[in-house]
Design an enzyme around this catalytic site. Structure first.
Site, PDB file in Angstrom:
ATOM      1  N   LYS A   1       0.710  -1.262   0.001  1.00 38.26           N
ATOM      2  CA  LYS A   1      -0.006   0.265  -0.020  1.00 38.26           C
ATOM      3  C   LYS A   1       0.883   1.323   0.054  1.00 38.26           C
ATOM      4  O   LYS A   1       1.978   1.179   0.220  1.00 38.26           O
ATOM      5  CB  LYS A   1      -1.045   0.019   1.286  1.00 38.26           C
ATOM      6  CG  LYS A   1      -0.360   0.213   2.602  1.00 38.26           C
ATOM      7  CD  LYS A   1      -1.506   0.227   3.491  1.00 38.26           C
ATOM      8  CE  LYS A   1      -1.334   1.006   4.603  1.00 38.26           C
ATOM      9  NZ  LYS A   1      -1.212   2.513   4.849  1.00 38.26           N
TER      10      LYS A   1
ATOM     11  N   GLY B   1       7.205   2.261   2.252  1.00 33.65           N
ATOM     12  CA  GLY B   1       8.623   2.186   1.959  1.00 33.65           C
ATOM     13  C   GLY B   1       8.948   1.290   0.813  1.00 33.65           C
ATOM     14  O   GLY B   1      10.109   0.673   0.863  1.00 33.65           O
TER      15      GLY B   1
ATOM     16  N   THR C   1      12.070   2.537  -1.037  1.00 31.61           N
ATOM     17  CA  THR C   1      13.418   2.335  -0.206  1.00 31.61           C
ATOM     18  C   THR C   1      13.506   0.783  -0.357  1.00 31.61           C
ATOM     19  O   THR C   1      14.954   0.355  -0.458  1.00 31.61           O
ATOM     20  CB  THR C   1      13.027   2.553   1.018  1.00 31.61           C
ATOM     21  OG1 THR C   1      12.815   3.949   1.447  1.00 31.61           O
ATOM     22  CG2 THR C   1      14.351   2.178   2.157  1.00 31.61           C
TER      23      THR C   1
ATOM     24  N   ASP D   1       5.495   3.887  -9.991  1.00 23.47           N
ATOM     25  CA  ASP D   1       4.875   4.573  -8.986  1.00 23.47           C
ATOM     26  C   ASP D   1       4.606   6.134  -9.528  1.00 23.47           C
ATOM     27  O   ASP D   1       5.688   6.655  -9.875  1.00 23.47           O
ATOM     28  CB  ASP D   1       5.224   4.565  -7.748  1.00 23.47           C
ATOM     29  CG  ASP D   1       4.452   5.134  -6.720  1.00 23.47           C
ATOM     30  OD1 ASP D   1       3.339   5.872  -7.010  1.00 23.47           O
ATOM     31  OD2 ASP D   1       4.526   5.009  -5.632  1.00 23.47           O
TER      32      ASP D   1
END
Length: 321
Positions: free
Chosen positions: A10, A14, A17, A39
């Site tokens: 969701k 992160g 990362t 994204d």
């Protein structure tokens, strides 16, 4: 380990990362690695302090890492323009304007972004021969699940379109009289050829996602994140896609034993709650928890990226054939 590795979850957990850290680990191990951000809120540029675009760009300071950021809006524009060019070659001039109008409306059609983005997925996967590992930093869970379901849903839709088009051409040929030659034949009909091409692309994508890809879900130690992860696991399973592991990110560091101030008490209570959430994830979710990563006090980049990479118990192994 498979060649194509997807990190999902969701929004805000992160993913960038974790996917960047995994790509870092692969690249510093000598593997030619491509990190692909899908994204819309791209953050890879922030991680590596470098601008990226729709073409693979070598990352400064690395010998074996490239990054590309797919722009969904640009992908939609290119996707629809390709449809416009193809249709313009196959219809009479009298309806070209109507096609233009429908193309403009398609920009706002639900699913346009997913279809266009999936085309770019296929292009990346087909053109990935020079890379040992391709890592996808995906959009939030809902968009990713819709994206990964496209091979099954659109594959069946294209089958039905092919059947109707072939029947239409067959009836047209039967109606041809005397020396009149039909404009199209089933062998040379460009619409059938395009539909066949689309079908082959979706079959290729479905095969790659099922047999040559690994999926990892990133989550935080809270109930909302665990619930959404459970739904994502079930949805992926419905597409015959298996989640290989879970990455529990942003855990609170425990204070030293001698600390007893208000902040330390808060942190201990927080750690206790998060420990329970990690236990819940390990005991109630099917995929194993392959990493638990503590929150850092500053942005994860540079030396911290390597530190996070060391905490990922995800095999980089040998690419499966």
């Amino acid at each position: 380990m498979e060649k194509f590795v997807f990190f999902g979850g969701k929004g805000g957990v992160g993913k960038t990362t974790v996917s960047s850290a995994y790509a870092h680990r692969c690249a510093t191990s000598g593997m030619e690695t491509l990190l692909v951000s899908t994204d819309p809120a791209h953050s890879t540029a922030d991680v590596f302090d470098q601008a990226f675009d729709d073409d693979p760009t070598p990352v400064e300071g690395y010998d074996s890492l490239s990054v590309m950021e797919i722009d969904p809006d640009e992908a939609v524009d290119e996707h629809l323009m390709e449809i416009k060019r193809t249709m313009g070659d196959q219809v009479s001039p009298s309806i070209v304007n109507e096609i233009d109008r429908q193309i403009e409306l398609a920009h706002r059609t639900p699913g346009a972004h997913e279809a266009a983005l999936f085309d770019r997925f296929i292009e990346v996967m087909r053109g990935a021969d020079e890379y040992d590992r391709v890592v996808f930093d995906t959009s939030p869970t809902g968009g990713t699940l819709r994206l990964l379901s496209l091979p099954e849903y659109l594959g069946g839709w294209i089958d039905r379109l092919l059947s109707k088009r072939e029947e239409s051409v067959r009836l047209f040929e039967r109606a041809a009289l005397g020396d009149r030659e039909p404009r199209r034949s089933r062998v040379g009909d460009p619409i059938i050829a395009r539909l066949q091409g689309r079908k082959e692309n979706f079959e290729f994508a479905g095969e790659v996602l099922r047999e040559r890809a690994s999926f990892y879900l990133v989550l935080n130690p809270d109930q909302l994140s665990i619930r959404e992860t459970r739904r994502a696991i079930d949805s992926l399973r419905e597409q015959d896609l298996v989640v290989s592991g879970l990455v529990m990110n942003r855990l609170t560091p425990e204070p030293d034993a001698e600390e007893d101030g208000r902040g330390a008490r808060y942190l201990r209570e927080r750690v206790e709650t998060e420990t329970e959430r990690v236990r819940e994830a390990r005991e109630t979710l099917d995929p194993p928890v392959v990493a638990t990563i503590e929150t850092r006090v500053r942005e994860v980049k540079d030396d911290l990226l390597g530190a996070v990479a060391d905490e990922l118990d995800i095999d980089i192994g040998v690419v499966a054939n």
